[in-house]
Design a protein around this motif. Sequence first.
Motif, PDB file in Angstrom:
ATOM      1  N   GLN A   1      61.565  12.781 -22.647  1.00  0.00           N
ATOM      2  CA  GLN A   1      60.246  12.974 -21.787  1.00  0.00           C
ATOM      3  C   GLN A   1      60.303  13.378 -21.233  1.00  0.00           C
ATOM      4  N   SER A   2      59.274  14.191 -20.806  1.00  0.00           N
ATOM      5  CA  SER A   2      58.860  14.978 -19.306  1.00  0.00           C
ATOM      6  C   SER A   2      57.989  14.528 -18.070  1.00  0.00           C
ATOM      7  N   LEU A   3      57.707  15.279 -16.782  1.00  0.00           N
ATOM      8  CA  LEU A   3      57.099  15.244 -15.955  1.00  0.00           C
ATOM      9  C   LEU A   3      55.474  15.474 -17.075  1.00  0.00           C
ATOM     10  N   ALA A   4      54.289  15.235 -17.178  1.00  0.00           N
ATOM     11  CA  ALA A   4      52.995  16.226 -17.585  1.00  0.00           C
ATOM     12  C   ALA A   4      51.835  16.085 -16.629  1.00  0.00           C
ATOM     13  N   LEU A   5      51.075  17.349 -16.622  1.00  0.00           N
ATOM     14  CA  LEU A   5      49.849  16.561 -15.773  1.00  0.00           C
ATOM     15  C   LEU A   5      48.686  18.050 -16.471  1.00  0.00           C
TER      16      LEU A   5
ATOM     17  N   SER B   1      48.540  18.671 -26.251  1.00  0.00           N
ATOM     18  CA  SER B   1      47.425  17.707 -26.209  1.00  0.00           C
ATOM     19  C   SER B   1      46.949  17.754 -24.949  1.00  0.00           C
ATOM     20  N   GLY B   2      46.825  18.953 -24.158  1.00  0.00           N
ATOM     21  CA  GLY B   2      45.322  18.584 -23.250  1.00  0.00           C
ATOM     22  C   GLY B   2      46.714  18.741 -21.829  1.00  0.00           C
ATOM     23  N   GLN B   3      48.215  18.779 -22.428  1.00  0.00           N
ATOM     24  CA  GLN B   3      49.113  18.700 -21.368  1.00  0.00           C
ATOM     25  C   GLN B   3      49.999  19.286 -20.743  1.00  0.00           C
TER      26      GLN B   3
ATOM     27  N   SER C   1      54.356  10.967 -16.399  1.00  0.00           N
ATOM     28  CA  SER C   1      55.746  11.021 -18.093  1.00  0.00           C
ATOM     29  C   SER C   1      55.038  11.312 -19.685  1.00  0.00           C
ATOM     30  N   ARG C   2      55.857  11.746 -19.869  1.00  0.00           N
ATOM     31  CA  ARG C   2      55.616  11.712 -21.848  1.00  0.00           C
ATOM     32  C   ARG C   2      56.322  11.985 -22.532  1.00  0.00           C
TER      33      ARG C   2
END
Length: 348
Positions: free
Chosen positions: A266-270, A304-306, A38-39
């Motif tokens: 805050q959320s999951l990120a890839l 930012s690339g996510q 997460s981010r």
Amino acid sequence: MRFPFPLVFTVLCLAGCGGEKAPQPRAVPLVEAAPVTSRTFTDRLEAIGTALANEQVVLSAPVTDRITSINFADGGFVNKGQVIATLATGQQQAALAAAEAQALQAKQQLERIQSLQTRGFATASSLDQQLALANAARASADQVRASISDRVIRAPFAGWVSLRTVSPGAIVSAGTAIATVSDVSRIKLDFTIPETRLSSISAGQSIQAISAAWPDRPYNGTIATIDPVIDPATRAVRVRAILPNPDRTLKPGMLLTVSVASRQRQSLALPELAIVGDGEERFVFLLEGRKVKRVKVDTGIRQSGQVEILGGLQAGQTVVTEGVVKLTDGATVRLAGDKPAASSKPAG
């Protein structure tokens, strides 16, 4: 010499069989994988704004007359109250001398009548009449002084003056611009946002602005005022932000790209490379042992690339992040550090 046909046919068959090669096994694709984490993601509102001076005024000639002096340099700094230019005041100075003489005479006459009145030799009406004359003479002198003051043009506040377009000795008409004074120690940045996004901004909120002249330098400021009236034609509201400008790199009239951070979560990120697009749908390859499973995911914003992952995955699951173009559902993969699979040799 003739060879029997069965013998020839047998030789050709053996030659053909000996020339065939068994197909090589496909190499197991090498990929990279990472766990879902997460981010912080931030919703941003983008707009185009126009830079305005903190204070700006065009100083013009109040009357038609001749310029006797110019007291500023092109693009120079002036202090509050500093004389910018003066117009001819010869006639006004003469009129002031005459008015002051009349005021002095009226004052002296008033003092004599007051002295006589205290001894009973002057009436109250004569005293009142002379008092009115003295006040009128003093007002006349003040009027001439004001006319002279109008011909001395001063800076109403400290700032930087524009390039000079008039010279001493020139005759200017009333309303002719002599200089523009701008206070650019800070910049007012005006931009508009749709009324549908009005709830995402508030006074005191931070903004970031980028100028085409300084693309690698962001300017940070805060929202100062939100117009209480929405434009009925555009359904947009005008917003004013304040940007510090100590080195005067921002100039009035510049266009700036404005970014307002409206909401954080805050959320999951890839990484973006982990996402596979198929029409309107998005997929990832979930790693299960050394096999992959194609899983549909719901995505949000990119930052930012996510990529924000709204659904389809859970934190901690391992996903292929590089090498997805080589994969299909159920494929076997290997990771960096794995021993390469032993290739099988064709039977002889």
